[in-house]
Design an enzyme around this catalytic site. Structure first.
Site, short mmCIF file in Angstrom:
data_model
loop_
_atom_site.label_atom_id
_atom_site.label_comp_id
_atom_site.label_asym_id
_atom_site.label_seq_id
_atom_site.Cartn_x
_atom_site.Cartn_y
_atom_site.Cartn_z
N ASN A 1 39.84 27.87 45.16
CA ASN A 1 39.94 26.87 46.24
C ASN A 1 41.07 27.20 47.18
O ASN A 1 41.06 28.32 47.73
CB ASN A 1 39.84 25.42 45.75
CG ASN A 1 40.88 24.94 44.79
OD1 ASN A 1 41.00 25.48 43.69
ND2 ASN A 1 41.60 23.90 45.14
N ASP A 2 42.05 26.37 47.36
CA ASP A 2 42.98 26.48 48.49
C ASP A 2 43.69 27.83 48.61
O ASP A 2 44.13 28.39 47.60
CB ASP A 2 44.09 25.44 48.37
CG ASP A 2 43.61 24.06 48.04
OD1 ASP A 2 42.41 23.84 48.02
OD2 ASP A 2 44.47 23.21 47.76
N GLN B 1 44.17 29.17 44.68
CA GLN B 1 43.86 28.34 43.52
C GLN B 1 42.68 28.98 42.78
O GLN B 1 41.61 29.19 43.37
CB GLN B 1 43.51 26.93 43.99
CG GLN B 1 44.68 26.21 44.68
CD GLN B 1 45.63 25.59 43.68
OE1 GLN B 1 45.33 24.55 43.09
NE2 GLN B 1 46.79 26.20 43.49
N SER C 1 48.54 23.49 44.58
CA SER C 1 48.86 24.20 45.83
C SER C 1 50.34 24.20 46.20
O SER C 1 51.09 23.29 45.87
CB SER C 1 48.04 23.62 46.97
OG SER C 1 46.73 24.11 46.85
N ARG D 1 51.23 15.39 46.35
CA ARG D 1 51.17 16.82 46.03
C ARG D 1 51.12 17.66 47.30
O ARG D 1 50.87 17.15 48.38
CB ARG D 1 49.95 17.15 45.18
CG ARG D 1 48.63 16.76 45.81
CD ARG D 1 47.46 17.22 44.97
NE ARG D 1 46.22 16.67 45.46
CZ ARG D 1 45.65 15.55 45.00
NH1 ARG D 1 46.21 14.88 44.01
NH2 ARG D 1 44.53 15.11 45.52
N1 DQQ Z 1 43.56 21.32 45.84
C1 DQQ Z 1 43.74 20.22 46.72
C2 DQQ Z 1 45.22 20.06 46.77
C3 DQQ Z 1 45.63 20.42 45.39
C4 DQQ Z 1 44.72 21.51 45.05
C5 DQQ Z 1 43.10 20.45 48.04
C6 DQQ Z 1 44.38 21.57 43.60
O1 DQQ Z 1 45.64 18.80 47.10
O2 DQQ Z 1 46.98 20.80 45.28
O3 DQQ Z 1 41.87 21.12 47.92
O4 DQQ Z 1 43.61 22.72 43.31
#
Ligand code: DQQ
Length: 518
Positions: free
Chosen positions: A39-40, A56, A100, A158
């Site tokens: 992901n991110d 991520q 993240s 976060r």
């Molecule tokens: N993904 C979210 C964030 C978090 C992360 C956004 C967790 O807020 O830190 O896609 O994988």
């Protein structure tokens, strides 16, 4: 090899890479994880000339769980070398995931600030890297902020934006205040380990607008990213407003739902942010989520985003992989103090087999001879008369005429009334993209300026990943055709002049399977 621990971990780990490689929808010139879940973008940066992309990552399977930080490096933002996993959960504040965060240069020491997840919530943590950025040691002070601000009823807390201001560090942590809206809490520090809470930089209004709207602010702001666009640097108080804006990017989130990236333009000064305008960052919404940007050594503002999938959770798990990183895109300040985007020019090094079409006036629908493929870079210049509509079909199968079965259509209309919009627009029509009814087919659209009817359209097709830029306005999305169609078509209603179309086949950037743990 650790045991499979999650109910969705139904594909044995040693099969994930082969499954991912075999999937015809897997992009070839976008960055993807070796297999499993991505992901991110995190810690995006250039360090001593080398670009770093952390992300991520769940190598256990194509689902979000117990997230690690994957890592890849590049000399040119195009070709990537996998590096060892940078961060993984250990006991204590990040026992359940390393969420993240960002990379900063602490007087020559590479330092990560990230969200450690433990017991269902996240807190800021720090890790320090070796000079090659390959080995990371978590700070004994973690979590470096022990709790969210006291006495504030938050929706979540976060993600980090950290920058140097004079001799101090400043940090934003994304959050939301229940009953009010998304926010970013501002902190100050001398050493990245001890932080003083200043207050909310600025609080959004979750009650403003329709909660289904494409620019709804959400109840929590994920992945806040504050930067100066145009001249000057963040926190520089001597500049006037001309030619510069402080941009606050965030991803609007609500109750577990990842909505869309938005940005404020305004002015950051002292301890507060004065917003001027709220805008959509990408008309694809959740398909360009959680973006993060950095200034590279040449001063460009380079942004990556996460292209989420548009297929079911079960289909992702079966495919053995999920999530695509966008091509890096350069953000510049547009004439209306808005952002304009274009893929970094380095991407052009992947272009092969150039074909040029036009100039000519378009009429009806034609399938282009000599231009086809599912890894394409298309660049078009057009002139649209008021009231006209131009359509570009990609991933199209079948013969010209009404018989074709699948096609993804990018449409631009000039002026009020076209396509049912009140102004010139860009629309992605996925209603005929796929015969697979389980994949997302929602329409995506947004306004574009067409000064004098002129349009510069750039379309990158990388199997299921689509990135569209219409006069600098991006629309990112996914497409999962079932018939393997590779044709490209043009059509026009009203008077549309094609000044020129340049097309290239795009080379892939990875050769062969990549280990899950490089
Ligand atoms: N993904 C979210 C964030 C978090 C992360 C956004 C967790 O807020 O830190 O896609 O994988």
């Amino acid at each position: 090899m650790t045991e499979l621990t999650h109910p969705l971990a139904t594909v044995p780990r040693d099969e994930l890479v082969a499954r991912a490689e075999a999937d015809p929808h897997r992009p070839r010139f976008h960055f993807v994880s070796p297999a499993g879940w991505l992901n991110d973008p995190n810690g995006v940066s250039q360090w001593n000339g080398t670009y770093h992309l952390f992300y991520q990552y769940n190598p256990e399977g194509a689902f979000h769980h117990r997230i690690l930080w994957g890592h890849a490096t590049s000399p040119d933002l195009v070709n990537w070398t996998d590096q060892p996993v940078a961060l993984e959960p250990s006991g204590g504040p990040d026992a359940d995931g390393c969420w993240s965060g960002v990379l900063v240069d602490d007087g020559g020491t590479p330092t990560l600030v990230y969200s450690g997840r433990h017991d269902g919530s996240e807190l800021p943590c720090v890790a320090v890297g070796t000079p090659d950025l390959l080995t990371w040691t978590k700070a004994p002070e973690n979590p470096v902020i022990p709790a969210p601000p006291a006495g504030v009823d938050i929706t979540a807390y976060r993600d980090h934006c950290v920058w140097r201001e004079g001799s101090r560090w400043r940090q934003l942590v994304g959050s939301g205040i229940r009953g009010r809206g998304g926010t970013a809490f501002l902190y100050d520090s001398a050493d990245l380990r001890h932080w003083d809470y200043i207050g909310p930089l600025f609080i959004g209004d979750a009650a403003s607008g329709d909660t289904a709207a494409t620019d709804w602010q959400g109840t929590m702001w994920e992945c806040v990213d504050l930067f100066r666009a145009g001249h000057g640097t963040l926190g520089d108080r001597t500049l006037g407003d001309q030619g510069a804006a402080d941009v606050l990017v965030f991803s609007a989130w609500h109750d577990g739902d990842t909505r869309h990236p938005l940005y404020w333009t305004g002015r950051y000064a002292g301890d507060s942010y004065t917003p001027r305008d709220l805008r959509r960052l990408d008309y694809g919404g959740r398909y360009f989520y959680a973006p993060q940007s950095f200034a590279d050594e040449s001063g460009r503002r380079v942004m990556f985003g996460w292209l989420q999938e548009g297929r079911t959770e079960a289909a992702m798990v079966e495919a053995g992989w999920s999530g695509v990183m966008s091509l890096p895109r350069v953000a510049t300040l547009g004439a209306e103090a808005d952002l304009a985007f274009a893929p970094v020019p380095e991407v052009e090094s992947l272009r092969r087999d150039h074909v040029r079409v036009g100039p000519r006036t378009l009429s009806g629908r034609e399938v282009l001879a000599g231009v086809c493929g599912n890894q394409l870079d298309l660049e078009l210049d057009l002139e649209l008369e008021p009231g006209s509509v131009f359509r570009l079909g990609v991933l199209s199968s079948g013969v010209p005429g009404p018989g074709f079965a699948e096609e993804t259509v990018i449409e631009i209309g000039h002026g009020a009334g076209t396509g049912g919009f009140s102004q010139s627009y860009l629309r992605l029509d996925r209603s005929r993209t796929s015969l697979d009814l389980s994949v997302d087919a929602d329409e995506k659209s947004g306004p574009v300026d067409l000064p004098g009817g002129r349009l510069h359209l750039r379309v990158l097709v990388d199997r299921s990943a689509l990135e569209i830029f219409a006069n600098g306005k991006p629309l990112t999305a996914r497409a999962y055709p079932t018939l393997g169609g590779e044709a490209v078509s043009l059509s026009a209603a009203g008077t549309v002049r094609l000044l020129g179309l340049d097309a290239w086949r795009m080379e892939g950037v990875f050769s062969g399977p990549r280990p899950l743990f490089p």
